[in-house]
Design a protein around this motif. Sequence first.
Motif, mmCIF file in Angstrom:
data_model
loop_
_atom_site.group_PDB
_atom_site.id
_atom_site.type_symbol
_atom_site.label_atom_id
_atom_site.label_comp_id
_atom_site.label_asym_id
_atom_site.label_seq_id
_atom_site.Cartn_x
_atom_site.Cartn_y
_atom_site.Cartn_z
ATOM 1 N N ILE A 194 46.156 33.987 40.843
ATOM 2 C CA ILE A 194 47.586 33.958 40.545
ATOM 3 C C ILE A 194 48.352 33.722 41.843
ATOM 4 O O ILE A 194 48.239 34.494 42.804
ATOM 5 C CB ILE A 194 48.022 35.272 39.876
ATOM 6 C CG1 ILE A 194 47.350 35.383 38.497
ATOM 7 C CG2 ILE A 194 49.541 35.335 39.758
ATOM 8 C CD1 ILE A 194 47.590 36.710 37.798
ATOM 9 N N ASP A 219 51.801 32.682 41.763
ATOM 10 C CA ASP A 219 53.258 32.694 41.582
ATOM 11 C C ASP A 219 53.863 34.095 41.535
ATOM 12 O O ASP A 219 54.906 34.309 40.939
ATOM 13 C CB ASP A 219 53.636 31.904 40.332
ATOM 14 C CG ASP A 219 53.021 32.480 39.064
ATOM 15 O OD1 ASP A 219 52.297 33.493 39.159
ATOM 16 O OD2 ASP A 219 53.284 31.926 37.981
ATOM 17 N N GLU A 220 53.186 35.052 42.142
ATOM 18 C CA GLU A 220 53.786 36.383 42.297
ATOM 19 C C GLU A 220 54.061 36.625 43.775
ATOM 20 O O GLU A 220 53.309 36.159 44.631
ATOM 21 C CB GLU A 220 52.834 37.473 41.773
ATOM 22 C CG GLU A 220 52.660 37.458 40.260
ATOM 23 C CD GLU A 220 51.773 38.616 39.767
ATOM 24 O OE1 GLU A 220 51.569 39.595 40.521
ATOM 25 O OE2 GLU A 220 51.277 38.515 38.639
ATOM 26 N N ASP A 221 55.131 37.370 44.079
ATOM 27 C CA ASP A 221 55.446 37.666 45.477
ATOM 28 C C ASP A 221 54.569 38.768 46.034
ATOM 29 O O ASP A 221 54.271 38.808 47.225
ATOM 30 C CB ASP A 221 56.912 38.089 45.622
ATOM 31 C CG ASP A 221 57.852 36.905 45.446
ATOM 32 O OD1 ASP A 221 57.385 35.769 45.658
ATOM 33 O OD2 ASP A 221 59.019 37.119 45.092
ATOM 34 N N GLY A 222 54.168 39.725 45.163
ATOM 35 C CA GLY A 222 53.377 40.851 45.631
ATOM 36 C C GLY A 222 54.247 42.022 46.008
ATOM 37 O O GLY A 222 55.477 41.941 45.971
ATOM 38 N N PRO A 225 46.551 42.671 44.147
ATOM 39 C CA PRO A 225 47.108 41.751 45.132
ATOM 40 C C PRO A 225 46.268 41.796 46.411
ATOM 41 O O PRO A 225 45.836 42.875 46.838
ATOM 42 C CB PRO A 225 48.522 42.310 45.387
ATOM 43 C CG PRO A 225 48.869 43.038 44.124
ATOM 44 C CD PRO A 225 47.551 43.633 43.657
ATOM 45 N N ARG A 240 47.985 37.056 43.863
ATOM 46 C CA ARG A 240 49.206 37.782 43.488
ATOM 47 C C ARG A 240 50.079 38.171 44.683
ATOM 48 O O ARG A 240 50.758 39.210 44.641
ATOM 49 C CB ARG A 240 48.849 39.033 42.671
ATOM 50 C CG ARG A 240 48.047 38.713 41.420
ATOM 51 C CD ARG A 240 47.714 39.990 40.654
ATOM 52 N NE ARG A 240 48.924 40.724 40.330
ATOM 53 C CZ ARG A 240 48.953 42.016 39.959
ATOM 54 N NH1 ARG A 240 47.826 42.689 39.872
ATOM 55 N NH2 ARG A 240 50.082 42.591 39.675
ATOM 56 N N SER A 262 52.638 36.101 47.753
ATOM 57 C CA SER A 262 53.119 34.839 48.313
ATOM 58 C C SER A 262 52.719 34.744 49.786
ATOM 59 O O SER A 262 52.451 35.754 50.441
ATOM 60 C CB SER A 262 54.641 34.753 48.190
ATOM 61 O OG SER A 262 55.246 35.726 49.023
#
Length: 233
Positions: A31, A33-36, A139, A192, A194
């Motif tokens: 994944i 497209d998650e900033d974390g 993440p 997870r 960016s």
Amino acid sequence: MDPVTAAPPADWPTTEAQARAVQDALRTRVILDEDGPPPGQGLVAGVDVAYDDERDLVVAAAVVLDAGTLEVAEESTAVARISFPYVPGLLAFREIPAVLAALGALRTPPDLVVCDGYGRAHPRRFGLAAHLGVLTGLPSLGVAKNPFTFSYEDPAAARGSVAALVDGGEEVGRAVRTQDGVKPVFVSTGHRVSLANACAHTLALSPHYRLPETTRRADSLCRRALTQVLASS
DNA sequence: GCGACAG
DNA sequence: ATCTTGTCGC
């Protein structure tokens, strides 16, 4: 705490071709497209391993730090047989069984895992940090000490300066200067998180030394644990 | 074909 | 990764 014992899954790859096929299959689950989690908050685990090639042993350590204070919250270790030779691009198959066991021995799962090595910066975009992230669902990010086969421009001398780490025209990570005038570290996303956030975490975890406190602590713990294991056998 | 190559 | 003491410098 005594090390837990780990064994690789029954279907662990034996050949390089099998291992590359596993990477190609699992990479679709990353994944991106998650900033974390936000830097400076929550629990961050550092993981590292030490080897004894003579006795065919690998010892992994997981050290969980409070991201705000960098105080140790929890530690664990795991021992396993070396399950794969060192092949550039296939490092994960050597380290992951022991690392998974160490992470699994923690009482509380961390909010982020920091690995020694690469994540997305990898020939098939699936280095150790990405692999570990997919298998745990956590993440994750990678901090490597060398640029591997990637190219980069030297970042400015000030702590916090960054430069793109490039592979085939694509930014796969960043060279991050964590201390004034000191060789940068090479950060890439695992799972997870960016890339910008991965770099911010790396800086927040490295207030005094080139390497993040998570990896420094995990490195020293797995070395000590290996010495213990060798002494008691 | 040869060399380089996270840990 | 790992083999390994002292030593130069802040």
